[in-house]
Write an enzyme that holds these catalytic residues in place. Structure first.
Site, short mmCIF file in Angstrom:
data_model
loop_
_atom_site.label_atom_id
_atom_site.label_comp_id
_atom_site.label_asym_id
_atom_site.label_seq_id
_atom_site.Cartn_x
_atom_site.Cartn_y
_atom_site.Cartn_z
N ASP A 11 44.59 36.86 39.20
CA ASP A 11 45.45 37.67 38.87
C ASP A 11 46.42 37.22 38.27
O ASP A 11 47.47 36.25 38.55
CB ASP A 11 45.96 38.18 40.41
CG ASP A 11 46.97 39.24 40.05
OD1 ASP A 11 47.00 40.06 39.03
OD2 ASP A 11 48.00 39.30 40.83
N GLU A 25 41.88 39.95 36.01
CA GLU A 25 42.52 41.34 36.08
C GLU A 25 43.06 41.35 34.56
O GLU A 25 43.58 40.55 33.98
CB GLU A 25 43.39 41.54 37.03
CG GLU A 25 43.73 43.11 37.23
CD GLU A 25 44.53 43.27 38.52
OE1 GLU A 25 43.84 43.68 39.22
OE2 GLU A 25 45.70 43.18 38.24
N ASP A 39 49.64 38.23 45.10
CA ASP A 39 49.01 37.72 44.01
C ASP A 39 47.52 37.03 44.34
O ASP A 39 46.60 37.31 43.80
CB ASP A 39 49.76 36.61 43.10
CG ASP A 39 51.18 37.25 43.07
OD1 ASP A 39 51.47 37.92 41.73
OD2 ASP A 39 52.16 37.17 43.78
#
Length: 167
Positions: free
Chosen positions: A7, A67, A140
């Site tokens: 992430d 992501e 996260d």
């Protein structure tokens, strides 16, 4: 298959390493690469790059899932996150890893079954899918694990389709 989920962020880059054994998922390690506020972006990028290289070296993942940037409060934030993403992609390619990218909606859909799921729902599903005692913290790290889980759900299907289509 060992998957490193990312992430991306310049203040905090979440990471999650999971093993896919048959159809079972096993958490290996997760956490965050944190950089200090008020540190120049180039220095933060060097820090993120070095940390991701170290994680790749330590865990030897087969694939990296990251992501995609989908929404940002400001153009500046989006650009900084994009740069952090860039150094992660560089570290992955340098290590010869295949890279898969997923939108936040794809991750939510895969992990929770609903594209507009809330953070808490994602954390709880990650906890359940990985058999953790409590939801992973910080957010996260949970998001990075969710990206890895999405890839674990998607990759086997993708490779079957690619084989059938001759790619």
């Amino acid at each position: 298959m060992r998957i490193l989920g990312i992430d991306p962020g310049y203040g905090r880059t979440g990471f999650g390493v999971v093993d896919l054994i048959g159809n079972r998922l096993k958490p290996v390690e997760y956490g965050c690469v944190e950089t200090k506020p008020n540190t120049p972006i180039p220095d933060r990028l060097v820090e993120i790059y070095g940390a991701i290289r170290e994680i790749i070296s330590r865990h030897q993942p087969d694939q990296l899932a990251i992501e995609q940037i989908f929404f940002a409060k400001s153009v500046t934030t989006a650009l900084d996150v994009a740069q952090a993403r860039g150094v992660v992609l560089l570290a992955a390619r340098e290590a010869g890893l295949a890279v898969a990218e997923y939108t936040p909606m794809q991750v939510k859909q895969s992990v929770v079954g609903y594209g507009k799921a809330e953070k808490k729902q994602i954390q709880e599903m990650v906890r359940m899918l990985l058999g953790l005692a409590k939801p992973p913290k910080p957010d996260d790290a949970a998001d990075a694990l969710a990206v890895a889980i999405t890839h674990a759900h998607t990759a086997p299907l993708k490779s079957i389709v690619e084989r059938k289509m001759g790619h």
